[in-house]
Motif scaffolding. Sequence first.
Motif, PDB file in Angstrom:
ATOM      1  N   UNK A 205       0.855  -1.180   0.000  1.00  0.00           N
ATOM      2  CA  UNK A 205       0.000   0.000   0.000  1.00  0.00           C
ATOM      3  C   UNK A 205       0.889   1.226   0.000  1.00  0.00           C
ATOM      4  N   UNK A 206       0.772   2.019  -1.023  1.00  0.00           N
ATOM      5  CA  UNK A 206       1.584   3.214  -1.146  1.00  0.00           C
ATOM      6  C   UNK A 206       0.702   4.438  -0.995  1.00  0.00           C
ATOM      7  N   UNK A 207       1.227   5.435  -0.341  1.00  0.00           N
ATOM      8  CA  UNK A 207       0.452   6.633  -0.049  1.00  0.00           C
ATOM      9  C   UNK A 207       1.167   7.859  -0.584  1.00  0.00           C
ATOM     10  N   UNK A 208       0.382   8.863  -0.894  1.00  0.00           N
ATOM     11  CA  UNK A 208       0.968  10.149  -1.225  1.00  0.00           C
ATOM     12  C   UNK A 208       0.055  11.242  -0.712  1.00  0.00           C
ATOM     13  N   UNK A 209       0.630  12.238  -0.097  1.00  0.00           N
ATOM     14  CA  UNK A 209      -0.126  13.357   0.445  1.00  0.00           C
ATOM     15  C   UNK A 209       0.867  14.436   0.830  1.00  0.00           C
ATOM     16  N   UNK A 210       0.366  15.639   1.049  1.00  0.00           N
ATOM     17  CA  UNK A 210       1.264  16.726   1.444  1.00  0.00           C
ATOM     18  C   UNK A 210       1.742  16.563   2.887  1.00  0.00           C
ATOM     19  N   UNK A 211       0.954  15.875   3.708  1.00  0.00           N
ATOM     20  CA  UNK A 211       1.320  15.653   5.103  1.00  0.00           C
ATOM     21  C   UNK A 211       1.231  14.161   5.420  1.00  0.00           C
ATOM     22  N   UNK A 212       2.266  13.635   6.036  1.00  0.00           N
ATOM     23  CA  UNK A 212       2.284  12.212   6.338  1.00  0.00           C
ATOM     24  C   UNK A 212       1.519  11.926   7.625  1.00  0.00           C
ATOM     25  N   UNK A 213       0.878  10.767   7.644  1.00  0.00           N
ATOM     26  CA  UNK A 213       0.083  10.325   8.781  1.00  0.00           C
ATOM     27  C   UNK A 213       0.853   9.209   9.481  1.00  0.00           C
ATOM     28  N   UNK A 214       1.261   9.448  10.728  1.00  0.00           N
ATOM     29  CA  UNK A 214       2.083   8.474  11.448  1.00  0.00           C
ATOM     30  C   UNK A 214       1.351   7.154  11.650  1.00  0.00           C
ATOM     31  N   UNK A 215       0.023   7.216  11.787  1.00  0.00           N
ATOM     32  CA  UNK A 215      -0.743   5.982  11.960  1.00  0.00           C
ATOM     33  C   UNK A 215      -0.605   5.088  10.737  1.00  0.00           C
ATOM     34  N   UNK A 216      -0.578   5.698   9.551  1.00  0.00           N
ATOM     35  CA  UNK A 216      -0.422   4.911   8.326  1.00  0.00           C
ATOM     36  C   UNK A 216       0.943   4.229   8.272  1.00  0.00           C
ATOM     37  N   UNK A 217       1.975   4.957   8.610  1.00  0.00           N
ATOM     38  CA  UNK A 217       3.307   4.351   8.560  1.00  0.00           C
ATOM     39  C   UNK A 217       3.434   3.228   9.577  1.00  0.00           C
ATOM     40  N   UNK A 218       2.767   3.365  10.716  1.00  0.00           N
ATOM     41  CA  UNK A 218       2.785   2.299  11.717  1.00  0.00           C
ATOM     42  C   UNK A 218       2.097   1.039  11.213  1.00  0.00           C
ATOM     43  N   UNK A 219       1.181   1.185  10.251  1.00  0.00           N
ATOM     44  CA  UNK A 219       0.484   0.041   9.679  1.00  0.00           C
ATOM     45  C   UNK A 219       1.291  -0.627   8.560  1.00  0.00           C
TER      46      UNK A 219
END
Length: 260
Positions: free
Chosen positions: A130-144
């Motif tokens: 699962x790859x993400x892109x956004x202007x601000x990173x979400x720490x919860x996503x990286x933890x997943x």
Amino acid sequence: MVAGFPVVCVFVNDMLDNRVLETLAAEGTDLIALRCAGFNNVDIQSASALGIRVVRVPAYSPHSVAEHTVALMLTLNRRLHQAYNHIRNGNFTLQGLLGFEMRNKTVGIIGTGALGPRWRRYCAASVAACWLTTSQQNSTCTELGVEYVPLETLYGESDIITLHCPLNPQTHRLIDDTAVERMKQGMMLINTSRGAVIDTRAVIVGLKSSRIGYLGLDVYEQEGDLFFQDLTGQVIEDDLFVRLLTFPNVLIRARWIMFE
């Protein structure tokens, strides 16, 4: 209609430009309550100058939106909408109804606010990466265990792309001709964010070339002229919308189902 009312409640397709806001202010309105999370339909600078406060819905239920996104993906993949119509018409053949296993696919999410982590949890057993892109990173996503990548990488490597970003000058028609050209052949595109994030003409070109193999929408660029109305038996004059309806691999579910 608004004379003497201090508060006006509006929805996503109600355009509050400077002219409208001046009229509201002159009639005594000093608060605009939006029944939606997006506020691109309001001239915020004019509202501020006129002394009108603007409030909005902080967010729709991220769980409900995530579930709806997965429902669109599975319906398109397993062609449930086509199979349903086949059976209703007495057609019990199996041709053209084969889907694919999602467990080995890569999903790209554009926009990872409140929704990103919920969506990842729903699909945890279904996707390989699962790859993400956004202007601000979400720490919860990286933890997943997901990874933030450049937008070009997401376009080129994702089997499924799902849009969950707000509509603003940076995201307006984000999915344009260039974006479509970078996508994998036969990919699936899902939009549950705002209609104008997608350039409809570019997506139609992608569908015709089979670059886009599946398209799921619950929003549409010009939905203000269509949604919430019963147009049965009437001629729909929006040629782009009518063209979308001719593709068997396109699923349009009018948005604003009442999320709990």
